[in-house]
Design an enzyme around this catalytic site. Structure first.
Site: not given
Ligand code: BG6
Length: 511
Positions: A27-28, A201, A259
């Site tokens: 996917g370069a 982060k 996340h």
């Molecule tokens: C991504 C999601 O994993 O994380 C996005 O697919 C989201 O929808 C993004 O906007 C948020 O990341 P960050 O680092 O901007 O908080």
């Protein structure tokens, strides 16, 4: 495990990875590569944090030769890079850039790739470690993995190889299990590196540093002292140009299952005996295992979904989710989720954890607030100017990067009256972080891969456990389409039901 790439934040020089390394970028010519991966690798080059022998082999369908690829990356870096483009640095950085045009579904591509890798080996006079980075649609993860396996890349006697993948890892428990099983047909678990960019982060990593590097918090980090926890990951942006992906995903799959549960596991895990990768990963999995998947009644009671209608975000008029590009006009996909959950273990039993995340909310903000139990007696006449009744420890993850502790202090004067005040630590001030904003968040993750440190990468069991938590919500929602979508105006903090979820328990979201 904790490294800093921000000037002023680092005590010493960053250790250079010693193994010769080749990154093969599937996917370069894609978006992830140009917006995030290349700028991150370029930042590593700037910090002299790449191995002496380092090559990139770009792979995609587009017809290019090595020179075109170099020119393209240079152009992309000038557009998307996080720092000023330095042509002499780029010259050195790109000296081992190679490109291969090919169909990912053709065995020939993998034969050609073998030759390219051997070519680089000759330049290096070494058998380099090869990292296959899947910057491609998850729909073809398995196909590419199978081709690599069949071409013998997963079991090479004379070199280390691995794959790096990004979410989504499946779209429910079963598909995640299938994906893991398919990957395991060729790769050992320790060759599969699953990225969650939240773990790159600094502020998320700081959750561990803060908890376990300070003796004062750990003794009170439990149900005896903590009343409840709030996690908010709010975005101002809508779905932007990603309607096609997002409409099949939604906030539960896009943010909560990955996340947010990652952040939660850092916040709530037991103290590890070391910062060794497996120890930390075991501790994280234990937290997720202690969250009992909800019954149907619990989903109804403890989970709220929302979808934005038209509104105004930061002074700009915005359209409804259903009017976004590549979104179904009758879409029932949620752009907001709020959840109340419990971790049923000795440390956390009975402590409610309120989570919310959504798109087109009032502000971009990710924060975690730990609310401690209030003092046992209301001895003092508290000035109720703010709705702060207890001590709070607030972790601001982004865009503000800070930690604050809310305490009560005496209001000057003859009366013994108290008022909430803040003790505040700001990253920018404390670490003179001039580089703030120049990092993509991927630097640490790619660097760790080059250093063979998998701590920040997710193991199969963590992914599966996270899906087990999300699955009852998926099941219930698929049986009960929402009747009230869109149910929040863009530019607000989400649907009313999200307020009710927490207010019914006598608390308030800290907006
Ligand atoms: C991504 C999601 O994993 O994380 C996005 O697919 C989201 O929808 C993004 O906007 C948020 O990341 P960050 O680092 O901007 O908080």
């Amino acid at each position: 495990m904790i490294k800093h790439f921000e000037e002023g934040a680092s005590e010493g020089k960053i250790e250079k990875p010693s193994d010769p390394n080749i990154i093969v970028l599937f996917g370069a010519s894609g978006d992830l590569t140009k917006r995030l991966l290349m700028p991150a690798i370029y930042n590593l080059a700037y910090h002299d944090a790449l191995p002496e022998k380092f090559a990139i082999i770009g792979l995609s369908k587009d017809q290019m030769d090595d020179g075109d690829f170099k020119d393209k990356v240079a152009k992309d870096l000038q557009e998307f890079g996080k720092r000023e483009f330095d042509s002499s640095l780029y010259e050195k950085f790109s000296s081992e850039f190679h490109y291969l045009s090919g169909d990912f579904d053709s065995p020939q591509t993998y034969e050609d790739l073998k030759k390219k890798i051997e070519e680089v080996d000759q330049h290096f006079s070494a058998k380099a470690t090869v990292t296959f980075y899947f910057a491609i649609s998850p729909a073809i993860f398995q196909m590419v993995s199978d081709h690599l396996g069949e071409a013998g890349f997963s079991k090479m006697e004379d070199r280390k190889t691995r794959v790096i993948l990004e979410k989504p890892f499946g779209r429910d428990f079963q598909s995640a299990l299938d994906l893991n099983n398919n990957l395991h047909k060729h790769w050992l678990e320790d060759q599969i590196w699953r990225i969650d960019h939240y773990l790159g982060k600094e502020t998320v990593q700081n959750l561990l540093a803060f908890r376990f590097g300070n003796g004062i918090f750990e003794p009170i980090w439990n149900r005896n002292y903590i009343q409840h926890i709030q996690i908010t990951v709010a975005e101002e942006v809508g779905v932007e140009k990603r309607g096609d992906y997002y409409d099949k995903s939604g906030a539960l799959r896009d943010m909560f299952q990955n996340h947010i549960l990652q952040v939660l596991s850092y916040l709530c895990m037991e103290a590890p005996s070391s910062f060794e990768a497996e120890t930390i990963r075991n501790c994280k999995v234990e937290v997720l295992k202690s969250i009992t998947p909800m019954s149907e009644e619990e989903v109804q009671k403890n989970v709220v979904r929302g979808q934005y209608g038209p509104g105004e975000v930061k002074g700009e008029k915005t359209q409804a989710y259903r009017d976004e590009e590549n979104v179904d006009k009758n879409s029932n996909t949620e752009t907001f989720i709020a959840v109340k959950l419990f971790i049923e273990n000795w440390r956390w039993s009975g402590v409610p954890i309120y989570i919310r995340s959504g798109k087109h909310l009032k502000d971009k903000m990710a924060k975690v607030i730990v609310h401690f139990k209030r003092a046992p007696k209301k001895l003092f006449n508290i000035v109720e100017t703010e709705e702060v009744h207890s001590n709070e420890l607030r972790f601001y993850l982004q865009p503000k990067q800070a930690v604050s502790l809310i305490l009560k202090a005496k209001v000057p004067g003859s009366k013994m009256a108290l008022k909430p005040v803040k003790m505040f630590f700001d990253y920018q001030e404390s670490f003179d972080s001039k580089e703030g904003g120049k990092s993509t968040g991927y630097e640490i993750l790619i660097y760790d891969a080059l250093m063979n440190d998998p701590t920040l990468f997710s193991r199969a069991d963590l992914i599966e456990n996270a899906w087990e938590i999300a699955q009852p919500i998926i099941d219930h929602w698929s049986k009960t389409p929402p009747k009230d979508f869109p149910n929040y105006q863009a530019g607000t903090w989400g649907p009313d039901a999200a307020y009710k979820l927490i207010e019914d328990d006598g608390h308030n979201w800290r907006d």
